[in-house]
Write a protein that holds these residues in place. Structure first.
Motif, PDB file in Angstrom:
ATOM      1  N   GLN A  97       0.847  -1.195   0.000  1.00  0.00           N
ATOM      2  CA  GLN A  97       0.000   0.000   0.000  1.00  0.00           C
ATOM      3  C   GLN A  97       0.886   1.250   0.000  1.00  0.00           C
ATOM      4  O   GLN A  97       1.829   1.347   0.784  1.00  0.00           O
ATOM      5  CB  GLN A  97      -0.897  -0.021   1.229  1.00  0.00           C
ATOM      6  CG  GLN A  97      -1.867   1.135   1.354  1.00  0.00           C
ATOM      7  CD  GLN A  97      -2.718   1.010   2.616  1.00  0.00           C
ATOM      8  OE1 GLN A  97      -2.937  -0.093   3.123  1.00  0.00           O
ATOM      9  NE2 GLN A  97      -3.177   2.131   3.136  1.00  0.00           N
ATOM     10  N   LEU A  98       0.594   2.196  -0.868  1.00  0.00           N
ATOM     11  CA  LEU A  98       1.464   3.359  -1.030  1.00  0.00           C
ATOM     12  C   LEU A  98       1.170   4.510  -0.070  1.00  0.00           C
ATOM     13  O   LEU A  98       2.061   5.295   0.239  1.00  0.00           O
ATOM     14  CB  LEU A  98       1.378   3.884  -2.476  1.00  0.00           C
ATOM     15  CG  LEU A  98       2.137   3.101  -3.535  1.00  0.00           C
ATOM     16  CD1 LEU A  98       1.911   3.716  -4.909  1.00  0.00           C
ATOM     17  CD2 LEU A  98       3.624   3.051  -3.217  1.00  0.00           C
ATOM     18  N   ASN A  99      -0.085   4.662   0.366  1.00  0.00           N
ATOM     19  CA  ASN A  99      -0.405   5.778   1.250  1.00  0.00           C
ATOM     20  C   ASN A  99      -1.421   5.344   2.293  1.00  0.00           C
ATOM     21  O   ASN A  99      -2.244   4.470   2.054  1.00  0.00           O
ATOM     22  CB  ASN A  99      -0.924   6.991   0.463  1.00  0.00           C
ATOM     23  CG  ASN A  99      -1.969   6.614  -0.573  1.00  0.00           C
ATOM     24  OD1 ASN A  99      -1.907   5.570  -1.194  1.00  0.00           O
ATOM     25  ND2 ASN A  99      -2.935   7.488  -0.759  1.00  0.00           N
ATOM     26  N   GLY A 100      -1.340   5.984   3.465  1.00  0.00           N
ATOM     27  CA  GLY A 100      -2.247   5.642   4.556  1.00  0.00           C
ATOM     28  C   GLY A 100      -3.689   5.956   4.210  1.00  0.00           C
ATOM     29  O   GLY A 100      -3.975   6.724   3.284  1.00  0.00           O
ATOM     30  N   TYR A 147     -11.550  -0.342   3.968  1.00  0.00           N
ATOM     31  CA  TYR A 147     -11.636   0.099   2.575  1.00  0.00           C
ATOM     32  C   TYR A 147     -10.335  -0.169   1.830  1.00  0.00           C
ATOM     33  O   TYR A 147     -10.302  -0.861   0.809  1.00  0.00           O
ATOM     34  CB  TYR A 147     -11.965   1.588   2.525  1.00  0.00           C
ATOM     35  CG  TYR A 147     -11.773   2.209   1.158  1.00  0.00           C
ATOM     36  CD1 TYR A 147     -12.690   2.012   0.139  1.00  0.00           C
ATOM     37  CD2 TYR A 147     -10.645   2.983   0.886  1.00  0.00           C
ATOM     38  CE1 TYR A 147     -12.505   2.564  -1.118  1.00  0.00           C
ATOM     39  CE2 TYR A 147     -10.447   3.541  -0.364  1.00  0.00           C
ATOM     40  CZ  TYR A 147     -11.385   3.328  -1.362  1.00  0.00           C
ATOM     41  OH  TYR A 147     -11.184   3.875  -2.602  1.00  0.00           O
ATOM     42  N   ALA A 148      -9.231   0.378   2.334  1.00  0.00           N
ATOM     43  CA  ALA A 148      -7.944   0.204   1.660  1.00  0.00           C
ATOM     44  C   ALA A 148      -7.474  -1.245   1.736  1.00  0.00           C
ATOM     45  O   ALA A 148      -6.908  -1.773   0.769  1.00  0.00           O
ATOM     46  CB  ALA A 148      -6.901   1.130   2.278  1.00  0.00           C
ATOM     47  N   GLY A 149      -7.727  -1.894   2.881  1.00  0.00           N
ATOM     48  CA  GLY A 149      -7.299  -3.276   3.041  1.00  0.00           C
ATOM     49  C   GLY A 149      -7.947  -4.212   2.043  1.00  0.00           C
ATOM     50  O   GLY A 149      -7.295  -5.085   1.458  1.00  0.00           O
ATOM     51  N   ASN A 150      -9.255  -4.042   1.833  1.00  0.00           N
ATOM     52  CA  ASN A 150      -9.960  -4.886   0.863  1.00  0.00           C
ATOM     53  C   ASN A 150      -9.445  -4.646  -0.545  1.00  0.00           C
ATOM     54  O   ASN A 150      -9.321  -5.578  -1.345  1.00  0.00           O
ATOM     55  CB  ASN A 150     -11.462  -4.609   0.921  1.00  0.00           C
ATOM     56  CG  ASN A 150     -12.099  -5.151   2.183  1.00  0.00           C
ATOM     57  OD1 ASN A 150     -11.538  -6.013   2.855  1.00  0.00           O
ATOM     58  ND2 ASN A 150     -13.273  -4.646   2.530  1.00  0.00           N
ATOM     59  N   LEU A 151      -9.163  -3.377  -0.860  1.00  0.00           N
ATOM     60  CA  LEU A 151      -8.668  -3.042  -2.196  1.00  0.00           C
ATOM     61  C   LEU A 151      -7.297  -3.676  -2.434  1.00  0.00           C
ATOM     62  O   LEU A 151      -7.075  -4.322  -3.469  1.00  0.00           O
ATOM     63  CB  LEU A 151      -8.592  -1.523  -2.336  1.00  0.00           C
ATOM     64  CG  LEU A 151      -8.378  -0.929  -3.734  1.00  0.00           C
ATOM     65  CD1 LEU A 151      -8.868   0.521  -3.757  1.00  0.00           C
ATOM     66  CD2 LEU A 151      -6.920  -0.967  -4.152  1.00  0.00           C
TER      67      LEU A 151
END
Length: 342
Positions: free
Chosen positions: A137-140, A151-155
């Motif tokens: 992952q590039l950004n928090g 959200y980001a984790g699933n993506l």
């Protein structure tokens, strides 16, 4: 006669009704391979004729102009003139997913940002098993209203599943409240480990964030910024962002106060990654896209035809007494780019 009738039935269901082969096989009481042979014979006998009528596209010419201007590889995705921005985004997402799947392989690291476009790309990823690969992952993603982790984790997990790759999440906010806190966190070993994976990435995949538009960027529509932050963006002349690093239209970003609190890689840090793929669709992305190109953040651009057209038109309109280097590049052919992307 029975075979001709079977050919006609199979062809009608497959080509006219868009019914899958498995369903046709069940309906005709035969195997899927038999249906496939019927369709082949229908084409060879002339019962079925397939005609391609490609719509006129300016894509190749637009791609050539953008490549000459900015020194990047450009893939212009043809879309219907009446397509809305959601459709344009879907076409770009499909094309980007296909390109990324072709490029990413075993023993590689891909850095992935999050956002509306990245979520669309993730939905169109095909399965390509790899070995020894990683997605980072590039950004928090956390903010004051939600953790952002789901959200980001699933993506990011969707990318890991598509490539059988190890996943490395970045468990920090999208923006810290204080730059000092960010600087302190960047010394923590758990964070240093993720940052090291980012620096070792072979491919970076991201889009362009735009403040407004028909399909708003996630960072501006999902509670990541306070009212005071939006006011700061306006005051400092910010037009959009790349990986939550804000940019002015001229591509500058180093002195922007919000960036001291941001967690994504800067354009300078991105430039250490050999291949930097950006998928873009939407009229509202034209100005921030130009900013990202001027900042040298992109090596490979996937863009829909309408957005590419408006980008070229926008650059042509930017007249400041005399034609800029970008304008000249768009009017002539060059073997070498006038604006370097690195």
């Amino acid at each position: 006669m029975e075979r001709e009738e079977a050919m006609l039935s199979a062809s009608s269901m497959y080509y006219l009704q868009d019914i899958k082969m498995e369903t046709i096989a069940n309906h005709l009481h035969m195997s899927r391979s038999s249906v496939s042979r019927l369709l082949r014979d229908a084409r060879e006998s002339g019962l079925v004729e397939i005609t391609l009528r490609p719509t006129p596209t300016r894509g190749p010419g637009l791609a050539k102009k953008i490549e000459a201007c900015f020194g990047i590889e450009t893939h212009v995705v043809p879309v219907a003139d009446l397509a809305d921005e959601a459709e344009r985004l879907d076409h770009v997402a499909r094309a980007t997913a296909k390109i990324v799947t072709g490029w990413f392989d075993s023993d590689m690291i891909m850095g992935v940002a999050w956002g509306t476009t990245l979520a669309a790309i993730a939905r169109h990823l095909g399965k390509k098993p790899t070995r020894g690969s990683a997605i980072v992952q590039l950004n928090g993603a956390a903010n004051v209203r939600t953790s952002g982790v789901e959200y980001a984790g699933n993506l990011i997990a969707r990318f890991g599943e598509a490539f059988d790759a190890q996943v490395h999440l970045f468990p920090v906010p999208a923006f810290f409240d204080f730059a000092e806190t960010r600087n302190a966190m960047w010394s923590e070993r758990s964070i240093v480990r993720v940052l090291e994976y980012q620096r070792r990435a072979d491919i970076a995949l991201f889009s362009i964030g735009a403040i407004a538009g028909e399909v708003p960027s996630h960072v501006y529509s999902a509670g990541y910024l306070e009212t005071s932050d939006i006011q700061t963006l306006d005051k400092e002349g910010i037009v959009g962002d790349v990986c939550t690093i804000f940019l002015r239209e001229d591509g500058t970003y180093e002195d922007l106060s919000m960036n001291a609190r941001a967690t994504g890689p800067t354009p300078e840090e991105l430039r250490s990654i050999p291949r930097r793929i950006c998928g873009v669709a939407g009229d509202n992305k034209v100005v921030p896209l130009l900013a990202a190109l001027r900042a040298g953040a992109i090596t490979d651009l996937v863009v829909d035809e309408q957005t590419a057209t408006k980008l070229v038109e926008h650059v042509m309109q930017l007249k400041d007494g005399a034609a800029s280097a970008e304008e000249i590049a768009l009017q002539t052919d060059h073997s070498e780019p006038l604006v370097s992307s690195s």
